[in-house]
Enzyme design. Sequence first.
Site, PDB file in Angstrom:
ATOM      1  N   CYS A 107      88.201  24.058  -8.163  1.00 10.64           N
ATOM      2  CA  CYS A 107      88.031  24.774  -9.265  1.00 10.64           C
ATOM      3  C   CYS A 107      88.769  26.244  -8.847  1.00 10.64           C
ATOM      4  CB  CYS A 107      86.971  24.921 -10.143  1.00 10.64           C
ATOM      5  SG  CYS A 107      87.300  26.581 -11.159  1.00 10.64           S
ATOM      6  N   LYS A 153      85.112  16.022  -6.872  1.00  9.84           N
ATOM      7  CA  LYS A 153      86.766  16.461  -7.045  1.00  9.84           C
ATOM      8  C   LYS A 153      86.963  17.535  -6.866  1.00  9.84           C
ATOM      9  CE  LYS A 153      89.295  16.750 -11.961  1.00  9.84           C
ATOM     10  NZ  LYS A 153      90.235  18.531 -10.983  1.00  9.84           N
ATOM     11  N   ASN A 216      93.750  12.800 -11.136  1.00 11.50           N
ATOM     12  CA  ASN A 216      94.114  13.578 -12.133  1.00 11.50           C
ATOM     13  C   ASN A 216      94.974  14.761 -11.879  1.00 11.50           C
ATOM     14  OD1 ASN A 216      92.305  16.556 -12.766  1.00 11.50           O
ATOM     15  ND2 ASN A 216      92.783  15.298 -14.072  1.00 11.50           N
ATOM     16  N   ASP A 218      98.636  15.495 -15.573  1.00 16.23           N
ATOM     17  CA  ASP A 218      99.202  15.368 -15.941  1.00 16.23           C
ATOM     18  C   ASP A 218      99.314  13.959 -16.812  1.00 16.23           C
ATOM     19  OD1 ASP A 218     100.812  17.875 -15.646  1.00 16.23           O
ATOM     20  OD2 ASP A 218     102.201  16.557 -14.151  1.00 16.23           O
ATOM     21  N   ARG A 241      93.209  17.689 -20.018  1.00 15.45           N
ATOM     22  CA  ARG A 241      94.373  18.332 -21.226  1.00 15.45           C
ATOM     23  C   ARG A 241      94.797  17.997 -22.703  1.00 15.45           C
ATOM     24  NH1 ARG A 241      98.979  22.315 -18.562  1.00 15.45           N
ATOM     25  NH2 ARG A 241      98.656  20.195 -17.555  1.00 15.45           N
TER      26      ARG A 241
END
Length: 326
Positions: A107, A153, A216, A218, A241
């Site tokens: 993040c 992640k 992960n 697009d 998204r």
Amino acid sequence: MAKKDLCFWNKLPKPFFALAPMANVTDSVFRKIIAKYGKPDVMWTEFVSADGLISAGKKKLLIDLKYSNKERPIVAQLFTGHSEVMREAAKMIADLGFDGLDINMGCPDRAVEKQGGGAAMMKNQELAIDVLNAAREGVSAPIADTFPPISVKTRLGYNNIDLNWIRLLLEQKLPALTIHLRTRREMSDAPAHWEIMPDIIKLRNEISTSTLIIGNGDVESVEDGISKCKEYSCDGVMIGRGIFGKPWLFSDSNERTAKDRLKIMLEHAELFEKTFKGIKNFAVIKKHFKAYVSGWDGAKELRVKLMGTKDFNEVRKVVKEYLSLK
């Protein structure tokens, strides 16, 4: 009874789809809506502060870890820059019955990085491994016959693509590793580097053949995800998204009429208010309104009115008036 790591990762189809952890987006309410209209193979919670979970104000954060059995398998994602904190928070995750625990090491939020968590882990790799080991110790501590597997992640690197970072994580023999195919520096402004995925798969095959690799970045649809898995040989994809305004994204049918979209939006808004009233500002859900109401004539004008609402009753009134004019 001896403890067993009932690793759900080994039972997933290939390719599989995962819901990305997004703060103030994939909350318990939105996950409930997604589980109803098009559940993916694996669901993630919002990313949650491990430090907050063991603080005096933990009750405010526990709402972010609320889930239903319809969401299983479900993974709780935590972040922290303190191994002792992760150990205690991991115990809590195991006690709450989650199927997995994921550590956020990617993040780019500055507040998260200031605490030593998220993308800051890529700059302090020794700490990252300490936090990972602490999580493993924590989940095995509760008195239970199962404990959740620990996954990670991350991103491709901090300022530049760094496959040595990916190598280090693979050496930890994780059950699953999700890689947002951008660097921290790129945020979400550059196209995801899917061309790097074959190099990652090669590393995985050399170091830890049992680690599932999740791409992960697009991925806009199930069809796109399947195509990327075939082209780049990853085991699964995570969609973030792309789920906005489309809780049915993972279902067999992605087509919804404007009326259908508004009906689901109302259901979402009502459940949000019932669940989070007095806990989260109603304005939080308005980002969803923008996504639900798009793609047809008159949508813009309706969005403007919805953005001015203050509660569910006002939202319902606006939608009812709009539909009566159709």
